[in-house]
Design a protein around this motif. Sequence first.
Motif, PDB file in Angstrom:
ATOM      1  N   TYR A   1       0.858  -1.179   0.000  1.00 50.50           N
ATOM      2  CA  TYR A   1       0.000   0.000   0.000  1.00 50.50           C
ATOM      3  C   TYR A   1       0.895   1.231   0.000  1.00 50.50           C
ATOM      4  O   TYR A   1       2.056   1.161   0.400  1.00 50.50           O
ATOM      5  CB  TYR A   1      -0.894   0.032   1.242  1.00 50.50           C
TER       6      TYR A   1
ATOM      7  N   CYS B   1      -9.473  -8.480   5.686  1.00 50.23           N
ATOM      8  CA  CYS B   1      -8.846  -7.194   5.984  1.00 50.23           C
ATOM      9  C   CYS B   1      -9.699  -6.391   6.959  1.00 50.23           C
ATOM     10  O   CYS B   1     -10.900  -6.218   6.775  1.00 50.23           O
ATOM     11  CB  CYS B   1      -8.638  -6.411   4.691  1.00 50.23           C
TER      12      CYS B   1
ATOM     13  N   TRP C   1     -14.976  -4.710   6.295  1.00 50.81           N
ATOM     14  CA  TRP C   1     -15.102  -3.248   6.065  1.00 50.81           C
ATOM     15  C   TRP C   1     -16.140  -2.660   7.030  1.00 50.81           C
ATOM     16  O   TRP C   1     -17.280  -3.096   7.095  1.00 50.81           O
ATOM     17  CB  TRP C   1     -15.560  -3.058   4.623  1.00 50.81           C
TER      18      TRP C   1
ATOM     19  N   CYS D   1     -10.097   1.950   6.970  1.00 51.68           N
ATOM     20  CA  CYS D   1      -8.747   1.407   7.139  1.00 51.68           C
ATOM     21  C   CYS D   1      -7.768   2.520   6.813  1.00 51.68           C
ATOM     22  O   CYS D   1      -8.143   3.530   6.213  1.00 51.68           O
ATOM     23  CB  CYS D   1      -8.513   0.213   6.213  1.00 51.68           C
TER      24      CYS D   1
ATOM     25  N   SER E   1      -5.546   2.811   4.613  1.00 49.48           N
ATOM     26  CA  SER E   1      -5.194   3.038   3.202  1.00 49.48           C
ATOM     27  C   SER E   1      -6.353   3.560   2.367  1.00 49.48           C
ATOM     28  O   SER E   1      -6.170   3.897   1.201  1.00 49.48           O
ATOM     29  CB  SER E   1      -4.726   1.724   2.564  1.00 49.48           C
TER      30      SER E   1
ATOM     31  N   CYS F   1      -9.274  -7.736   0.607  1.00 44.14           N
ATOM     32  CA  CYS F   1      -9.004  -6.329   0.908  1.00 44.14           C
ATOM     33  C   CYS F   1      -9.513  -5.425  -0.219  1.00 44.14           C
ATOM     34  O   CYS F   1      -9.135  -5.601  -1.384  1.00 44.14           O
ATOM     35  CB  CYS F   1      -7.493  -6.161   1.079  1.00 44.14           C
ATOM     36  N   ARG F   2     -10.325  -4.436   0.132  1.00 45.68           N
ATOM     37  CA  ARG F   2     -10.876  -3.508  -0.891  1.00 45.68           C
ATOM     38  C   ARG F   2      -9.761  -2.638  -1.483  1.00 45.68           C
ATOM     39  O   ARG F   2      -9.799  -2.305  -2.674  1.00 45.68           O
ATOM     40  CB  ARG F   2     -11.959  -2.603  -0.269  1.00 45.68           C
ATOM     41  N   CYS F   3      -8.820  -2.232  -0.653  1.00 44.29           N
ATOM     42  CA  CYS F   3      -7.752  -1.363  -1.163  1.00 44.29           C
ATOM     43  C   CYS F   3      -6.868  -2.126  -2.144  1.00 44.29           C
ATOM     44  O   CYS F   3      -6.473  -1.599  -3.191  1.00 44.29           O
ATOM     45  CB  CYS F   3      -6.928  -0.818  -0.001  1.00 44.29           C
TER      46      CYS F   3
HETATM   47 FE1  FES Z   1      -7.675  -3.628   3.289  1.00 52.08          FE
HETATM   48 FE2  FES Z   1      -8.065  -0.957   3.092  1.00 52.08          FE
HETATM   49  S1  FES Z   1      -6.196  -1.996   3.544  1.00 52.08           S
HETATM   50  S2  FES Z   1      -9.564  -2.547   3.057  1.00 52.08           S
END
Ligand code: FES
Length: 384
Positions: free
Chosen positions: A197, A252, A256, A272, A274, A326-328
Amino acid sequence: MTEIARSQTSEAHGIGAPLWLLAELTYRCPLQCAYCSNPLDFAAYRDELTTGEWIDIMRQARAMGAVQLGFSGGEPLVRRDLETLVGEARRLGFYTNLITSALGLDEARIMALREAGLDHIQISLQAGDADMAAAVAGSPKAHAKKLAMARAVKAAGYPMVLNVVLHRHNIDDLDAIIALCDSLGADAVELANCQMYGWAQLNREGLLPSREQLEVAEATTARWRERLAAKGRDMRLLFVVPDYYAERPKACMGGWGAIFMTVAPDGAVLPCHSARMLPMSFPNVRERRLREIWYDSEPFNRYRGDAWMRSPCRDCDERKRDFGGCRCQAYLLTGDPAATDPVCEYSPHHGLIEAAREAASTDPRRVEQLTPRSVHESQVFCRQ
Ligand code: FES
Ligand code: SF4
């Protein structure tokens, strides 16, 4: 509908309270680690929350049920009001953790933090020796300072908890890194392979270790666990595998908007640390109450539950366990934050992970050639 009425509606729909509050007090930092997870454009966020605003945030979060509070950054010790914030957190009943490089720490400040009621300190190390540490973090003096402060933290009665970010340039020195932690008297060491990230994503091919490096490192860790047990030494070693070599996607943040809430230095509230690079606009605690943001804001609700999922997650038995990953990471790799995390072998984009590993295997950069996190114009914009 009023804020309270809306919140009661959402709470009634089964959204739990945030248990974890991560207070990113500042993006300022004296170091320049090439794997920093801060946003690439961190310098654009100049208007840091004041002491009073942070205290109000902590009160709101505690009233909602949050119990754990992490102070991080950037380098949270840059904030001269850290002791005040720790003291207020203690009065509110939080369990508090300081996540720090130790730059800005000295014996007097450790005692002040202790008197304020700080529960836990985690110090990061970049390497097992000063040269590699300097190459990674951009400071020739930081390594010695970190070692001295790790000892001082322990002498003050705290457990010594160290975090070492591993990557292809230091992972082969793991034996020496663990030996150093042992010699310091550490109680716990997190050997955290770099996750991709922020600045780490920018330097990804230059940071990702090979599978062989990873296997050797895992074997080294296992050997050390045996050695420590044999001599009756209680030093816990936690080895965190990089996502790019994990067998399954990680759950993650525990999901969410499920248990974790980050407040960024300028007051943006994120699911989160990021998330602010995602193509969505996050609410700010200067404009809305935390309760309303957590329960009712569109960004916090967008990826809750599983109704938003597409194939293959939608039909997969794992979705209640890993929430689709993980969405990011999904966004960084595919451009779509609702996609299945490409770490998953069922993802149609899983080939991107394999390609990244392949690209890393031929990346010629030495550690000095990675892009360092920019230096911050650090002292200019804080209103604390
Ligand atoms: Fe996993 Fe943002 S680091 S959702
Ligand atoms: Fe998890 Fe989705 Fe992969 Fe299933 S398809 S294992 S839910 S990421």
